[in-house]
Design a protein around this motif. Sequence first.
Motif, PDB file in Angstrom:
ATOM      1  N   THR A   1       0.809  -1.217   0.000  1.00  0.00           N
ATOM      2  CA  THR A   1       0.000   0.000   0.000  1.00  0.00           C
ATOM      3  C   THR A   1       0.840   1.265   0.000  1.00  0.00           C
ATOM      4  N   MET A   2       2.089   1.169   0.454  1.00  0.00           N
ATOM      5  CA  MET A   2       2.952   2.352   0.470  1.00  0.00           C
ATOM      6  C   MET A   2       3.827   2.429  -0.766  1.00  0.00           C
ATOM      7  N   SER A   3       3.511   1.673  -1.793  1.00  0.00           N
ATOM      8  CA  SER A   3       4.263   1.758  -3.038  1.00  0.00           C
ATOM      9  C   SER A   3       3.993   3.086  -3.721  1.00  0.00           C
ATOM     10  N   HIS A   4       4.821   3.402  -4.707  1.00  0.00           N
ATOM     11  CA  HIS A   4       4.705   4.681  -5.407  1.00  0.00           C
ATOM     12  C   HIS A   4       3.354   4.799  -6.115  1.00  0.00           C
ATOM     13  N   ASN A   5       2.922   3.714  -6.765  1.00  0.00           N
ATOM     14  CA  ASN A   5       1.661   3.761  -7.506  1.00  0.00           C
ATOM     15  C   ASN A   5       0.469   3.968  -6.580  1.00  0.00           C
ATOM     16  N   SER A   6       0.474   3.261  -5.443  1.00  0.00           N
ATOM     17  CA  SER A   6      -0.659   3.412  -4.518  1.00  0.00           C
ATOM     18  C   SER A   6      -0.687   4.811  -3.915  1.00  0.00           C
ATOM     19  N   LEU A   7       0.489   5.371  -3.626  1.00  0.00           N
ATOM     20  CA  LEU A   7       0.530   6.726  -3.069  1.00  0.00           C
ATOM     21  C   LEU A   7       0.098   7.757  -4.108  1.00  0.00           C
ATOM     22  N   MET A   8       0.486   7.580  -5.365  1.00  0.00           N
ATOM     23  CA  MET A   8       0.054   8.498  -6.412  1.00  0.00           C
ATOM     24  C   MET A   8      -1.464   8.455  -6.567  1.00  0.00           C
ATOM     25  N   ALA A   9      -2.033   7.249  -6.485  1.00  0.00           N
ATOM     26  CA  ALA A   9      -3.500   7.140  -6.554  1.00  0.00           C
ATOM     27  C   ALA A   9      -4.147   7.837  -5.364  1.00  0.00           C
ATOM     28  N   LEU A  10      -3.524   7.696  -4.182  1.00  0.00           N
ATOM     29  CA  LEU A  10      -4.062   8.363  -2.991  1.00  0.00           C
ATOM     30  C   LEU A  10      -3.997   9.883  -3.149  1.00  0.00           C
TER      31      LEU A  10
ATOM     32  N   ASP B   1      -5.366  17.259   4.645  1.00  0.00           N
ATOM     33  CA  ASP B   1      -4.148  17.999   4.285  1.00  0.00           C
ATOM     34  C   ASP B   1      -2.904  17.358   4.884  1.00  0.00           C
ATOM     35  N   THR B   2      -3.011  16.847   6.108  1.00  0.00           N
ATOM     36  CA  THR B   2      -1.860  16.184   6.723  1.00  0.00           C
ATOM     37  C   THR B   2      -1.465  14.952   5.934  1.00  0.00           C
ATOM     38  N   ALA B   3      -2.456  14.141   5.551  1.00  0.00           N
ATOM     39  CA  ALA B   3      -2.163  12.943   4.763  1.00  0.00           C
ATOM     40  C   ALA B   3      -1.640  13.302   3.370  1.00  0.00           C
ATOM     41  N   LEU B   4      -2.220  14.327   2.752  1.00  0.00           N
ATOM     42  CA  LEU B   4      -1.781  14.731   1.412  1.00  0.00           C
ATOM     43  C   LEU B   4      -0.329  15.197   1.430  1.00  0.00           C
ATOM     44  N   LEU B   5       0.045  15.962   2.439  1.00  0.00           N
ATOM     45  CA  LEU B   5       1.427  16.424   2.534  1.00  0.00           C
ATOM     46  C   LEU B   5       2.382  15.248   2.662  1.00  0.00           C
ATOM     47  N   GLN B   6       2.023  14.279   3.488  1.00  0.00           N
ATOM     48  CA  GLN B   6       2.900  13.107   3.653  1.00  0.00           C
ATOM     49  C   GLN B   6       3.012  12.318   2.357  1.00  0.00           C
ATOM     50  N   ALA B   7       1.904  12.140   1.654  1.00  0.00           N
ATOM     51  CA  ALA B   7       1.942  11.393   0.397  1.00  0.00           C
ATOM     52  C   ALA B   7       2.796  12.118  -0.647  1.00  0.00           C
ATOM     53  N   LEU B   8       2.699  13.443  -0.699  1.00  0.00           N
ATOM     54  CA  LEU B   8       3.516  14.201  -1.652  1.00  0.00           C
ATOM     55  C   LEU B   8       4.990  14.071  -1.329  1.00  0.00           C
TER      56      LEU B   8
ATOM     57  N   LEU C   1       6.424  11.539   0.300  1.00  0.00           N
ATOM     58  CA  LEU C   1       6.849  10.154   0.074  1.00  0.00           C
ATOM     59  C   LEU C   1       7.044   9.851  -1.399  1.00  0.00           C
ATOM     60  N   THR C   2       6.329  10.574  -2.259  1.00  0.00           N
ATOM     61  CA  THR C   2       6.499  10.359  -3.708  1.00  0.00           C
ATOM     62  C   THR C   2       7.484  11.335  -4.336  1.00  0.00           C
ATOM     63  N   GLY C   3       8.130  12.155  -3.523  1.00  0.00           N
ATOM     64  CA  GLY C   3       9.153  13.065  -4.046  1.00  0.00           C
ATOM     65  C   GLY C   3       8.626  14.307  -4.719  1.00  0.00           C
ATOM     66  N   GLN C   4       7.367  14.663  -4.505  1.00  0.00           N
ATOM     67  CA  GLN C   4       6.797  15.856  -5.127  1.00  0.00           C
ATOM     68  C   GLN C   4       6.947  17.044  -4.170  1.00  0.00           C
ATOM     69  N   PHE C   5       8.192  17.495  -4.021  1.00  0.00           N
ATOM     70  CA  PHE C   5       8.472  18.539  -3.040  1.00  0.00           C
ATOM     71  C   PHE C   5       7.872  19.888  -3.456  1.00  0.00           C
ATOM     72  N   SER C   6       7.889  20.192  -4.743  1.00  0.00           N
ATOM     73  CA  SER C   6       7.315  21.465  -5.188  1.00  0.00           C
ATOM     74  C   SER C   6       5.808  21.496  -4.960  1.00  0.00           C
ATOM     75  N   ALA C   7       5.147  20.358  -5.188  1.00  0.00           N
ATOM     76  CA  ALA C   7       3.702  20.306  -4.939  1.00  0.00           C
ATOM     77  C   ALA C   7       3.396  20.443  -3.451  1.00  0.00           C
ATOM     78  N   ALA C   8       4.235  19.827  -2.608  1.00  0.00           N
ATOM     79  CA  ALA C   8       4.050  19.972  -1.162  1.00  0.00           C
ATOM     80  C   ALA C   8       4.225  21.426  -0.734  1.00  0.00           C
ATOM     81  N   LEU C   9       5.192  22.105  -1.352  1.00  0.00           N
ATOM     82  CA  LEU C   9       5.416  23.515  -1.022  1.00  0.00           C
ATOM     83  C   LEU C   9       4.221  24.371  -1.444  1.00  0.00           C
ATOM     84  N   GLU C  10       3.656  24.098  -2.614  1.00  0.00           N
ATOM     85  CA  GLU C  10       2.484  24.847  -3.061  1.00  0.00           C
ATOM     86  C   GLU C  10       1.274  24.596  -2.155  1.00  0.00           C
ATOM     87  N   LEU C  11       1.144  23.383  -1.665  1.00  0.00           N
ATOM     88  CA  LEU C  11       0.055  23.071  -0.736  1.00  0.00           C
ATOM     89  C   LEU C  11       0.154  23.925   0.519  1.00  0.00           C
ATOM     90  N   LEU C  12       1.372  24.053   1.057  1.00  0.00           N
ATOM     91  CA  LEU C  12       1.560  24.821   2.292  1.00  0.00           C
ATOM     92  C   LEU C  12       1.453  26.314   2.051  1.00  0.00           C
TER      93      LEU C  12
END
Length: 1005
Positions: free
Chosen positions: A435-444, A508-515, A517-528
């Motif tokens: 469930t913590m694979s890249h594909n499952s996290l991207m779907a989440l 939002d807490t879960a979304l930040l962690q998923a971003l 974990l998948t290496g989407q640091f710019s998207a995490a920054l935009e979220l915050l």
Amino acid sequence: MVHGAYDSFQLLTNFSPKINAIASYDSKLLLGCSDGSLKIYGPESSDSDRSSLSDHHALRKEQYDLERTVGGFSKKPILSMEVLASRELLLSLSESIAFHRLPNLETIAVLTKAKGANVFSWDDRRGFLCFARQMKVYIFRHDGGRGFVEVKDFGVPDTVKSMSWCGENICIAIRKEYKILNSTNGVLSEVFPSGRLAQPLVISLPSGELLLGKENIGVFVDENGKLLQADRICWSEAPTTVIIQKPYAIALLPSRVEIRSLRAPYPMIQTVVLQNVCHLVPNSNAIIVASENSVFGLFPVPLGVQIVQLTASGNFEEALALCKLLPPEDSSLRAAKEVSIHTRYAHYLFDNGSYEEAMEHFLASQVDVTYVLSLYPSIVLPKTTTVPETQKILDSSWDASSLSRASSGVSDGMESSSPQQQLEPDQSAVRESKTMSHNSLMALIKFLQKKRGGVIEKATAEGTEKVILDAVGDTFASYDSTRFKKSNKGCGTIPINSGAREMAATLDTALLQALLLTGQFSAALELLKGLNYCDVKICEEILLKKNHYAALLELYKSNSMHREALTLLHQLIEESKSNQSQLELTQKFNPESMIEYLKPLCGAEPMLVLEFSKLVLESCPTQTIDLFLCGNIPADLVNSYLKQHAPSMQGRYLELMLAMNENEISGNLQNEMIQIYLSEVLDWYSVLIAQRRWDEKVYSPTRTKLLAALESISGYSPDTLLKRLPPDAFYEERALLLGKMNQHELALTLYVHKLHVPELALAYCDRIYESLTHQRSAKSSGNIYLTLIQIYLHPSRTTKNFEKRIANMLSSQKTSIRKVGSGTSIKTKGGRATKKIAAIEGAEDIRFSPSSTDSGRSDGDGDGEGEDFSEGSSTMMLDEVLDLLSQRWDRMNGAQALKLLPKQTKLQNLLPFLGPLMRKSSESYRNFSVIKSLRQSENLQVKDELYNQRKTVLKITSDSMCSLCHKKLGTSVFAVYPNGKTLVHFVCFRESQNMKAKVSALRRR
């Protein structure tokens, strides 16, 4: 068989003679026999039983009995029959086409031209009939009564084997191909070949499209014969006829009835084995299947039961398609079933690795975010989050009363797929890694982002409502300022105490962690950076562990934790300066980044801005000053801060502040800025004096600024600055200060006799004259030039007077300073006494000015007569006086100026002064004479008009009436209104005037 879509029931058996055609009308069966008779069968239930049924017009699932036989219905065997329900007609094809009225079977019409017809098609919408006979196609129209009207007939190349209406056109099968016949002009257009072995098949669909048979394949085309889609229905054998009854297509095969779904790829649903069947007829609620001597009914299985069967067998797509067919009155049941199916389907897809499809179904099921997050045990959620049990979610979506008893075992079996079930340790570890694979996290992430809009909107609405309620509560009770704190982005540190905001925090807490974990640091920054409800404690710990400092700064910022953010930023800037820092850190965090962070805080947190700005003031002084200027921080506050931490920047700040808007700087700040300039100039003066290089005419940049400030600024205290000036230097500065104190004579004496720059004295006079002119005191504005003339003519006396008055001012200042330390009462009295003494001492020297130009103490009151001219002509500045008279003759009183001049002055030297003065006087005299003449002429015209008005003749007769009382004037005293026509009694006129006076008095009250 996937599931049972239809239940088969034998309605009639051992029928004799042979069945050639079959149709249904209401709940009755109409059977066309080989001997030309028509037999009508009805259900066994009595009329009273039928009335209790919900739909007595539908086919019954019971045995049918013979009700009526119509012998000789047709001379030849009946080939085909169709009930036209909307028109209550029975259409039959035998030796010709006949129409009978239902239910009494009265003959309406017989189409003689249809004799020998082999196939027909009825368009119920328009009431059009087309049939084929030999090599012709005929079109008839029902006229709405008892007859049919022939419309057209068209010739075709061969015998028509099958036909059907398709919109305005007719699709026919000729030879081995399909063609579209234009019903307007008879033009044929080819579609495609129909196949070699099987008979052609043309089936009209409810949507107006066509299903054409090619061997065992069904092809969909539009009304013009164009292919609609690439998919095809593939039957197991070539069908003889097909009926469309959504959502299924029912085909009659040689030995069975095959039922397929109308959803691509048209899978097999059910097969009903019936031997020797040759007729397949639709009914409103069933399908009628008949052999030569038996009749069967295919009755649809209730949709609820079908849905349970499909769900149990894993055919979730088919189950969802059937849910959409549930009637509107079962909307609640439909919604519950769809939620359950989507949820179960999502679990099935998730367990099989189809994560994105699973999330789509979780979205469709409208389950809570926490339900989906329970599948991701490694995602840390806020402590306030309550994760729902999957068992309850699945159970709540099914209504046990609406399902059959047999389906309950299926539901129980499906519930075992709960993510909360107990797993073995090894299985749990495998499941977690999966469930913590890249594909499952991207779907989440996609799931959370689609959910986020509605959740954030609800949370924001709740926050706004809370603010309004708190604001209303402020009027009744004191409000705890720490209870609610709003951030600059809208969410701030709103306490999470409501359902919507709890859900937003979890999402939002879960979304930040998923971003992350998948290496989407710019998207995490935009979220915050935007409006977010991330849990600060959880996200802070995660971001610190992963060294995502930029994201951590945005987290602090969005939650109004500015002190923590600035402390972290200062720490990162210091680390970037050290030798151990990384290059990326140096590029990302610098003093300018702190300044950028501080800019939005200037209005709300000025003290915090000042506190942290000192950390970057030394490295970025210019940007920090710009921060203070653009941030609208109170100037007094910034000045005090700079005075304590950066005195060298204080003057620059005040200078820039003054340049932006002089009115925004108080008098104290203006005075302080000039004091700073003066201090720098005095330090520079001390250095030059020590080096014996002082020159009054040398100007440093700071001294230039000081002079400009003294001249343009009006908010400082000149007497305070005079105390700091040395007595034998800075004459130009002293002159400007004396001018601010309205000591114009002293200021001009400095320009003339100390600086020896008459041009500055003249410029000074011009400024005073223009300022007084703007103040509308032009009468006294020219006296300043007379004062300058006196200074030019009496240099020795003026210099002595200057020195004496300066000494008096200094002694007055020293006396007031000594009195300060002796108590409040003594200081007040001593100060007043000193001022009076100074005024008395200075009054003796003010004698030679013809009129005072000072608004404060007078510079001189002499009249110019009896002047002592003991000063020689060499000491008087007569040339400067003559130049002044010639240049400014129009700004002074010429008579007073002449009285000031010495008697020895030659008249020839006064020509530049007297010439323009006399010309102006003569011109003024002439102008005033003309004006006087014009006024006299105007006066004469007014008098003449008055005389003419008085000459007006008014004739009073015995019939003349008063305009007010409407009585005859007679011999009474009368009055005439200015228009010369209105006559009134004088008494009436006086009363009317009195009445008007009273009314106006009442209005004033």
